[in-house]
Design an enzyme around this catalytic site. Structure first.
Site, PDB file in Angstrom:
ATOM      1  N   HIS A 170      76.224  42.326  25.585  1.00 21.95           N
ATOM      2  CA  HIS A 170      75.931  43.249  24.470  1.00 21.95           C
ATOM      3  C   HIS A 170      76.426  44.669  24.756  1.00 21.95           C
ATOM      4  O   HIS A 170      76.371  45.525  23.877  1.00 21.95           O
ATOM      5  CB  HIS A 170      74.428  43.291  24.166  1.00 21.95           C
ATOM      6  CG  HIS A 170      73.878  41.974  23.736  1.00 21.95           C
ATOM      7  ND1 HIS A 170      74.390  41.277  22.669  1.00 21.95           N
ATOM      8  CD2 HIS A 170      72.863  41.209  24.234  1.00 21.95           C
ATOM      9  CE1 HIS A 170      73.711  40.137  22.527  1.00 21.95           C
ATOM     10  NE2 HIS A 170      72.793  40.068  23.464  1.00 21.95           N
ATOM     11  N   ASP A 204      76.156  32.236  25.107  1.00 26.21           N
ATOM     12  CA  ASP A 204      74.792  32.767  25.009  1.00 26.21           C
ATOM     13  C   ASP A 204      74.302  32.596  23.567  1.00 26.21           C
ATOM     14  O   ASP A 204      75.091  32.619  22.617  1.00 26.21           O
ATOM     15  CB  ASP A 204      74.798  34.257  25.401  1.00 26.21           C
ATOM     16  CG  ASP A 204      73.400  34.861  25.486  1.00 26.21           C
ATOM     17  OD1 ASP A 204      72.876  34.982  26.608  1.00 26.21           O
ATOM     18  OD2 ASP A 204      72.832  35.215  24.419  1.00 26.21           O
ATOM     19  N   HIS A 206      72.804  34.639  21.728  1.00 27.14           N
ATOM     20  CA  HIS A 206      73.049  35.845  20.929  1.00 27.14           C
ATOM     21  C   HIS A 206      74.555  36.153  20.867  1.00 27.14           C
ATOM     22  O   HIS A 206      75.253  35.978  21.864  1.00 27.14           O
ATOM     23  CB  HIS A 206      72.320  37.047  21.543  1.00 27.14           C
ATOM     24  CG  HIS A 206      70.845  36.864  21.697  1.00 27.14           C
ATOM     25  ND1 HIS A 206      70.278  36.383  22.871  1.00 27.14           N
ATOM     26  CD2 HIS A 206      69.826  37.078  20.831  1.00 27.14           C
ATOM     27  CE1 HIS A 206      68.956  36.324  22.717  1.00 27.14           C
ATOM     28  NE2 HIS A 206      68.651  36.733  21.493  1.00 27.14           N
ATOM     29  N   ASP A 293      69.826  30.799  26.959  1.00 27.71           N
ATOM     30  CA  ASP A 293      68.825  30.924  25.888  1.00 27.71           C
ATOM     31  C   ASP A 293      69.142  30.045  24.680  1.00 27.71           C
ATOM     32  O   ASP A 293      68.427  30.070  23.688  1.00 27.71           O
ATOM     33  CB  ASP A 293      68.621  32.399  25.469  1.00 27.71           C
ATOM     34  CG  ASP A 293      69.894  33.201  25.420  1.00 27.71           C
ATOM     35  OD1 ASP A 293      70.996  32.620  25.557  1.00 27.71           O
ATOM     36  OD2 ASP A 293      69.805  34.438  25.226  1.00 27.71           O
TER      37      ASP A 293
END
Ligand code: OKP
Ligand code: ZN
Length: 351
Positions: A170, A204, A206, A293
Protein backbone atom coordinates in the site's frame (compact mmCIF):
# COMPACT_ATOMS: atom_id res chain seq x y z
CA UNK A 1 14.74 -22.38 0.09
CA UNK A 2 16.38 -19.14 1.18
CA UNK A 3 14.37 -16.92 3.49
CA UNK A 4 15.50 -13.36 4.24
CA UNK A 5 14.43 -12.15 7.66
CA UNK A 6 15.49 -9.52 10.19
CA UNK A 7 14.51 -9.22 13.84
CA UNK A 8 14.62 -5.46 13.43
CA UNK A 9 10.87 -5.61 12.71
CA UNK A 10 10.42 -5.95 16.50
CA UNK A 11 11.19 -2.24 16.79
CA UNK A 12 7.90 -1.55 15.01
CA UNK A 13 4.87 -2.41 17.11
CA UNK A 14 2.26 0.31 16.68
CA UNK A 15 -0.03 0.32 19.72
CA UNK A 16 -3.21 1.14 17.79
CA UNK A 17 -4.93 1.92 14.53
CA UNK A 18 -8.12 3.83 13.80
CA UNK A 19 -10.58 1.30 12.47
CA UNK A 20 -13.83 1.65 10.53
CA UNK A 21 -16.19 4.08 12.24
CA UNK A 22 -13.29 5.88 13.89
CA UNK A 23 -12.78 3.26 16.59
CA UNK A 24 -9.31 3.10 18.13
CA UNK A 25 -8.38 -0.60 18.24
CA UNK A 26 -5.21 -2.64 18.74
CA UNK A 27 -3.22 -2.71 15.50
CA UNK A 28 -3.85 -5.94 13.58
CA UNK A 29 -0.35 -5.98 12.10
CA UNK A 30 1.63 -7.40 15.03
CA UNK A 31 5.18 -8.78 15.48
CA UNK A 32 3.70 -12.14 16.48
CA UNK A 33 2.82 -12.72 12.80
CA UNK A 34 6.51 -13.30 12.09
CA UNK A 35 6.96 -15.62 15.09
CA UNK A 36 4.20 -17.89 13.82
CA UNK A 37 5.65 -18.03 10.31
CA UNK A 38 9.19 -18.66 11.58
CA UNK A 39 7.98 -21.51 13.80
CA UNK A 40 6.43 -23.18 10.78
CA UNK A 41 9.49 -22.64 8.56
CA UNK A 42 11.84 -24.00 11.24
CA UNK A 43 9.66 -27.03 11.90
CA UNK A 44 9.55 -27.80 8.18
CA UNK A 45 13.35 -27.90 8.02
CA UNK A 46 13.72 -27.07 4.31
CA UNK A 47 14.33 -23.33 4.82
CA UNK A 48 17.57 -21.43 5.38
CA UNK A 49 16.76 -18.30 7.37
CA UNK A 50 19.31 -15.63 6.47
CA UNK A 51 19.88 -12.03 7.57
CA UNK A 52 19.49 -9.32 4.89
CA UNK A 53 22.35 -7.36 3.37
CA UNK A 54 22.27 -3.56 3.70
CA UNK A 55 21.64 -2.00 0.27
CA UNK A 56 21.75 1.63 1.46
CA UNK A 57 19.32 4.32 0.38
CA UNK A 58 19.85 4.40 -3.41
CA UNK A 59 17.42 1.57 -4.28
CA UNK A 60 14.79 3.33 -2.14
CA UNK A 61 15.31 6.73 -3.70
CA UNK A 62 14.76 5.14 -7.12
CA UNK A 63 11.18 4.26 -6.14
CA UNK A 64 10.08 6.60 -3.35
CA UNK A 65 9.88 10.40 -3.19
CA UNK A 66 12.81 12.05 -1.40
CA UNK A 67 10.58 14.32 0.70
CA UNK A 68 8.50 11.33 1.75
CA UNK A 69 11.60 9.37 2.80
CA UNK A 70 12.86 12.34 4.81
CA UNK A 71 9.44 12.56 6.47
CA UNK A 72 9.50 8.86 7.44
CA UNK A 73 13.00 9.20 8.87
CA UNK A 74 12.38 12.20 11.12
CA UNK A 75 8.59 12.17 11.69
CA UNK A 76 8.57 10.49 15.08
CA UNK A 77 11.23 12.74 16.62
CA UNK A 78 9.65 15.86 15.15
CA UNK A 79 6.27 14.84 16.53
CA UNK A 80 7.62 14.05 19.97
CA UNK A 81 9.29 17.45 20.20
CA UNK A 82 6.19 19.35 19.02
CA UNK A 83 4.37 21.08 21.90
CA UNK A 84 0.85 19.72 22.38
CA UNK A 85 -2.27 21.97 22.29
CA UNK A 86 -3.95 19.77 24.88
CA UNK A 87 -2.71 17.36 27.51
CA UNK A 88 -2.83 13.77 26.15
CA UNK A 89 -0.58 10.75 25.79
CA UNK A 90 1.33 10.34 22.58
CA UNK A 91 2.95 7.09 21.50
CA UNK A 92 2.86 7.35 17.72
CA UNK A 93 2.18 9.82 14.94
CA UNK A 94 -1.08 9.90 12.98
CA UNK A 95 -2.63 12.97 11.38
CA UNK A 96 -6.16 14.22 11.99
CA UNK A 97 -6.25 16.13 8.69
CA UNK A 98 -6.00 15.09 5.04
CA UNK A 99 -5.73 17.24 1.92
CA UNK A 100 -8.76 17.20 -0.38
CA UNK A 101 -8.07 15.78 -3.86
CA UNK A 102 -7.29 19.21 -5.35
CA UNK A 103 -5.76 20.68 -2.21
CA UNK A 104 -2.13 19.64 -2.61
CA UNK A 105 -0.64 22.95 -3.71
CA UNK A 106 1.88 23.05 -0.84
CA UNK A 107 3.72 20.59 1.33
CA UNK A 108 3.27 22.10 4.80
CA UNK A 109 6.37 22.61 6.93
CA UNK A 110 4.77 21.36 10.16
CA UNK A 111 4.97 17.70 11.10
CA UNK A 112 1.16 17.38 11.38
CA UNK A 113 0.68 19.01 7.98
CA UNK A 114 3.18 16.66 6.38
CA UNK A 115 1.67 13.66 8.18
CA UNK A 116 -1.69 14.30 6.49
CA UNK A 117 0.09 14.92 3.18
CA UNK A 118 2.08 11.67 3.20
CA UNK A 119 -0.37 9.29 4.91
CA UNK A 120 -3.35 7.84 3.09
CA UNK A 121 -5.21 6.54 6.14
CA UNK A 122 -5.12 5.93 9.89
CA UNK A 123 -3.73 2.41 10.02
CA UNK A 124 0.01 3.13 9.63
CA UNK A 125 1.11 5.10 12.71
CA UNK A 126 4.76 6.08 12.89
CA UNK A 127 6.52 4.96 16.08
CA UNK A 128 10.10 5.31 17.32
CA UNK A 129 11.35 2.23 15.45
CA UNK A 130 9.13 2.34 12.37
CA UNK A 131 11.70 3.74 9.94
CA UNK A 132 14.39 1.28 11.03
CA UNK A 133 12.00 -1.67 10.79
CA UNK A 134 10.82 -0.56 7.35
CA UNK A 135 14.44 -0.27 6.15
CA UNK A 136 15.24 -3.78 7.37
CA UNK A 137 12.09 -5.06 5.69
CA UNK A 138 13.04 -3.56 2.33
CA UNK A 139 16.57 -4.97 2.70
CA UNK A 140 15.03 -8.46 3.08
CA UNK A 141 13.25 -7.98 -0.25
CA UNK A 142 16.40 -6.64 -1.93
CA UNK A 143 18.48 -9.54 -0.57
CA UNK A 144 15.96 -11.99 -2.03
CA UNK A 145 16.07 -10.12 -5.35
CA UNK A 146 19.86 -10.36 -5.43
CA UNK A 147 19.66 -14.09 -4.79
CA UNK A 148 17.19 -14.79 -7.60
CA UNK A 149 19.12 -12.53 -10.01
CA UNK A 150 22.32 -14.57 -9.77
CA UNK A 151 22.85 -17.03 -12.58
CA UNK A 152 19.47 -16.22 -14.15
CA UNK A 153 21.33 -15.75 -17.44
CA UNK A 154 22.42 -19.41 -17.26
CA UNK A 155 18.84 -20.60 -17.03
CA UNK A 156 19.18 -21.68 -13.41
CA UNK A 157 15.97 -20.60 -11.74
CA UNK A 158 16.17 -19.52 -8.14
CA UNK A 159 13.33 -18.66 -5.82
CA UNK A 160 13.51 -16.86 -2.51
CA UNK A 161 11.15 -15.80 0.25
CA UNK A 162 11.47 -12.31 1.73
CA UNK A 163 9.82 -12.51 5.14
CA UNK A 164 9.06 -8.81 5.26
CA UNK A 165 7.48 -6.90 8.12
CA UNK A 166 6.12 -4.25 7.95
CA UNK A 167 4.42 -5.12 4.64
CA UNK A 168 4.70 -2.80 1.64
CA UNK A 169 2.14 -2.97 -1.15
CA UNK A 170 0.00 0.00 0.00
CA UNK A 171 3.03 2.30 0.17
CA UNK A 172 3.08 4.48 -2.94
CA UNK A 173 5.83 6.70 -4.28
CA UNK A 174 5.03 9.32 -1.61
CA UNK A 175 2.66 7.75 0.90
CA UNK A 176 2.35 5.23 3.68
CA UNK A 177 -0.93 3.57 4.67
CA UNK A 178 -2.47 0.17 5.32
CA UNK A 179 0.33 -0.97 7.69
CA UNK A 180 2.85 -0.21 4.88
CA UNK A 181 5.66 2.39 4.85
CA UNK A 182 8.17 1.35 2.18
CA UNK A 183 7.08 -0.76 -0.78
CA UNK A 184 9.34 -3.79 -0.34
CA UNK A 185 8.18 -5.59 -3.50
CA UNK A 186 8.41 -2.42 -5.62
CA UNK A 187 11.92 -1.54 -4.44
CA UNK A 188 13.12 -5.10 -5.12
CA UNK A 189 11.38 -5.07 -8.50
CA UNK A 190 12.93 -1.80 -9.60
CA UNK A 191 16.32 -3.14 -8.52
CA UNK A 192 15.72 -6.25 -10.68
CA UNK A 193 14.85 -4.20 -13.78
CA UNK A 194 18.59 -3.58 -14.28
CA UNK A 195 18.73 -7.24 -15.36
CA UNK A 196 15.45 -7.54 -17.32
CA UNK A 197 11.67 -7.26 -17.34
CA UNK A 198 9.77 -7.99 -14.14
CA UNK A 199 6.17 -9.03 -13.54
CA UNK A 200 4.59 -8.42 -10.14
CA UNK A 201 1.65 -10.58 -9.12
CA UNK A 202 -0.10 -9.28 -6.00
CA UNK A 203 -2.29 -11.93 -4.40
CA UNK A 204 -2.91 -10.09 -1.11
CA UNK A 205 -6.63 -9.73 -0.32
CA UNK A 206 -6.33 -5.94 -0.59
CA UNK A 207 -5.58 -4.17 -3.89
CA UNK A 208 -1.89 -3.34 -4.33
CA UNK A 209 -2.53 0.36 -4.79
CA UNK A 210 0.98 1.46 -3.80
CA UNK A 211 2.58 -0.87 -6.33
CA UNK A 212 0.05 0.29 -8.94
CA UNK A 213 1.02 3.91 -8.23
CA UNK A 214 4.76 3.28 -8.48
CA UNK A 215 4.77 1.44 -11.83
CA UNK A 216 1.67 2.93 -13.48
CA UNK A 217 3.63 4.69 -16.23
CA UNK A 218 6.19 1.95 -16.87
CA UNK A 219 6.25 -0.79 -19.49
CA UNK A 220 9.32 -2.57 -18.10
CA UNK A 221 7.27 -3.81 -15.13
CA UNK A 222 3.92 -5.57 -15.54
CA UNK A 223 1.83 -5.22 -12.38
CA UNK A 224 -1.21 -7.40 -11.72
CA UNK A 225 -3.33 -7.43 -8.59
CA UNK A 226 -6.09 -9.88 -7.63
CA UNK A 227 -8.12 -8.60 -4.69
CA UNK A 228 -11.47 -7.84 -3.08
CA UNK A 229 -13.59 -5.35 -5.05
CA UNK A 230 -12.46 -1.84 -3.99
CA UNK A 231 -16.03 -0.59 -4.30
CA UNK A 232 -16.58 -2.34 -0.97
CA UNK A 233 -13.12 -2.93 0.47
CA UNK A 234 -9.96 -1.09 1.45
CA UNK A 235 -8.08 0.64 -0.23
CA UNK A 236 -11.27 1.83 -2.02
CA UNK A 237 -9.69 4.34 -4.42
CA UNK A 238 -7.68 2.06 -6.71
CA UNK A 239 -7.85 -1.52 -7.89
CA UNK A 240 -10.59 -1.13 -10.52
CA UNK A 241 -10.49 -3.12 -13.76
CA UNK A 242 -10.45 -0.03 -16.01
CA UNK A 243 -7.14 1.11 -14.46
CA UNK A 244 -4.68 -0.38 -16.94
CA UNK A 245 -1.68 1.97 -16.85
CA UNK A 246 -0.89 5.31 -18.48
CA UNK A 247 1.54 6.74 -21.04
CA UNK A 248 4.24 4.22 -21.85
CA UNK A 249 2.77 2.02 -19.13
CA UNK A 250 -0.64 1.74 -20.80
CA UNK A 251 -1.62 -1.93 -20.84
CA UNK A 252 1.01 -2.87 -18.22
CA UNK A 253 -1.21 -2.77 -15.15
CA UNK A 254 -4.21 -5.03 -14.55
CA UNK A 255 -6.68 -5.40 -11.69
CA UNK A 256 -8.86 -8.44 -10.98
CA UNK A 257 -11.49 -7.57 -8.36
CA UNK A 258 -13.37 -10.40 -6.66
CA UNK A 259 -16.73 -10.24 -4.83
CA UNK A 260 -17.01 -10.91 -1.09
CA UNK A 261 -17.37 -14.63 -0.51
CA UNK A 262 -15.27 -15.66 -3.53
CA UNK A 263 -14.09 -19.27 -3.06
CA UNK A 264 -11.11 -21.32 -4.29
CA UNK A 265 -12.71 -21.87 -7.69
CA UNK A 266 -13.47 -18.17 -8.28
CA UNK A 267 -10.00 -17.19 -7.11
CA UNK A 268 -8.26 -19.74 -9.31
CA UNK A 269 -10.27 -18.59 -12.35
CA UNK A 270 -8.93 -15.03 -11.93
CA UNK A 271 -5.46 -16.41 -11.26
CA UNK A 272 -5.48 -18.26 -14.60
CA UNK A 273 -6.25 -15.00 -16.43
CA UNK A 274 -3.45 -13.24 -14.56
CA UNK A 275 -0.97 -16.05 -15.32
CA UNK A 276 -1.92 -15.90 -18.99
CA UNK A 277 -1.05 -12.18 -19.06
CA UNK A 278 2.26 -12.85 -17.30
CA UNK A 279 3.21 -15.55 -19.83
CA UNK A 280 2.37 -13.15 -22.70
CA UNK A 281 4.63 -10.49 -21.18
CA UNK A 282 7.67 -12.87 -21.15
CA UNK A 283 9.24 -11.43 -17.98
CA UNK A 284 12.73 -12.37 -16.81
CA UNK A 285 11.66 -12.30 -13.16
CA UNK A 286 8.51 -12.67 -11.11
CA UNK A 287 7.83 -10.92 -7.81
CA UNK A 288 4.84 -12.15 -5.83
CA UNK A 289 3.25 -9.91 -3.22
CA UNK A 290 2.03 -12.72 -1.03
CA UNK A 291 -0.72 -11.73 1.39
CA UNK A 292 -2.34 -14.60 3.25
CA UNK A 293 -5.46 -12.56 4.10
CA UNK A 294 -7.23 -14.28 1.18
CA UNK A 295 -7.65 -17.16 3.66
CA UNK A 296 -11.27 -17.90 4.60
CA UNK A 297 -10.77 -17.33 8.31
CA UNK A 298 -8.82 -14.09 8.13
CA UNK A 299 -10.19 -11.43 10.49
CA UNK A 300 -9.83 -8.68 7.84
CA UNK A 301 -10.60 -10.69 4.69
CA UNK A 302 -14.05 -11.45 3.28
CA UNK A 303 -13.15 -13.99 0.60
CA UNK A 304 -12.84 -17.68 1.35
CA UNK A 305 -9.72 -19.29 -0.05
CA UNK A 306 -8.77 -22.50 1.78
CA UNK A 307 -5.26 -23.64 2.75
CA UNK A 308 -5.46 -26.12 -0.11
CA UNK A 309 -6.52 -23.30 -2.43
CA UNK A 310 -3.44 -21.37 -1.31
CA UNK A 311 -1.29 -24.46 -2.06
CA UNK A 312 -2.83 -24.63 -5.53
CA UNK A 313 -2.20 -20.91 -6.12
CA UNK A 314 1.48 -21.40 -5.23
CA UNK A 315 1.71 -24.42 -7.50
CA UNK A 316 0.24 -22.64 -10.53
CA UNK A 317 2.56 -19.65 -10.00
CA UNK A 318 5.61 -21.91 -9.58
CA UNK A 319 4.70 -23.61 -12.86
CA UNK A 320 5.59 -20.38 -14.67
CA UNK A 321 9.17 -21.54 -14.07
CA UNK A 322 10.51 -18.05 -13.55
CA UNK A 323 13.12 -16.84 -11.06
CA UNK A 324 10.66 -15.82 -8.36
CA UNK A 325 10.84 -13.61 -5.31
CA UNK A 326 7.97 -14.17 -2.88
CA UNK A 327 7.47 -11.10 -0.67
CA UNK A 328 5.39 -11.30 2.51
CA UNK A 329 2.48 -8.84 2.63
CA UNK A 330 -0.65 -9.20 4.82
CA UNK A 331 -2.39 -12.08 6.62
CA UNK A 332 -3.88 -11.63 10.08
CA UNK A 333 -5.09 -15.04 11.19
CA UNK A 334 -1.88 -15.60 13.11
CA UNK A 335 -2.66 -19.18 14.09
CA UNK A 336 -3.08 -20.16 10.42
CA UNK A 337 -0.27 -18.04 8.94
CA UNK A 338 2.45 -20.69 9.23
CA UNK A 339 0.42 -23.43 7.57
CA UNK A 340 -0.74 -21.11 4.81
CA UNK A 341 2.78 -19.88 4.00
CA UNK A 342 4.11 -23.45 3.96
CA UNK A 343 1.28 -24.43 1.61
CA UNK A 344 1.97 -21.49 -0.68
CA UNK A 345 5.72 -22.13 -0.84
CA UNK A 346 5.43 -25.91 -1.26
CA UNK A 347 5.84 -25.90 -5.06
CA UNK A 348 8.81 -23.49 -4.94
CA UNK A 349 11.19 -25.96 -3.25
CA UNK A 350 13.90 -27.12 -5.66
CA UNK A 351 13.11 -24.13 -7.90
C1 OKP B 1 -2.86 -4.27 4.68
B1 OKP B 1 -2.49 -5.44 3.78
C2 OKP B 1 -10.99 -2.94 7.35
C3 OKP B 1 -10.09 -1.71 7.48
C4 OKP B 1 -8.71 -2.10 7.04
C5 OKP B 1 -6.38 -1.37 6.74
C6 OKP B 1 -6.10 -2.67 6.04
C7 OKP B 1 -4.68 -2.77 5.59
C8 OKP B 1 -4.32 -4.10 4.96
N1 OKP B 1 -12.37 -2.72 7.24
N2 OKP B 1 -7.69 -1.16 7.28
O1 OKP B 1 -2.90 -5.32 2.44
O2 OKP B 1 -2.86 -6.73 4.28
ZN1 ZN C 1 -4.05 -7.29 2.75
Amino acid sequence: MNVYYSETHLRHHPPFEIFDGGEKVANFEVPQRMERILEALRADGRFDILPPEDFGLDPLLAVHDEGYLAFLRTAYDEWMSTPLDADYERSALLPATFPPAKGRSHIPKSILGRAGYYMMDLSAPITAGTYHAALASVNCALSGAKFIAQDSSFNIHHSAFALCRPPGHHAGRANCGGYCYLNNAAVATHWLTQFGKVAILDIDYHAGNGTQDIFYNRADVLTISIHADPNYEYPYYNGYPDETGAGEGLGYHRNFPLPFGADDQAYLASLEQALHLIIGYTPNFLVVSAGMDIYGNDPLGKIRVSTNGIRHIGQRIAELNLPTLVVMEGGYNNAALGANILAFLEAFHEK
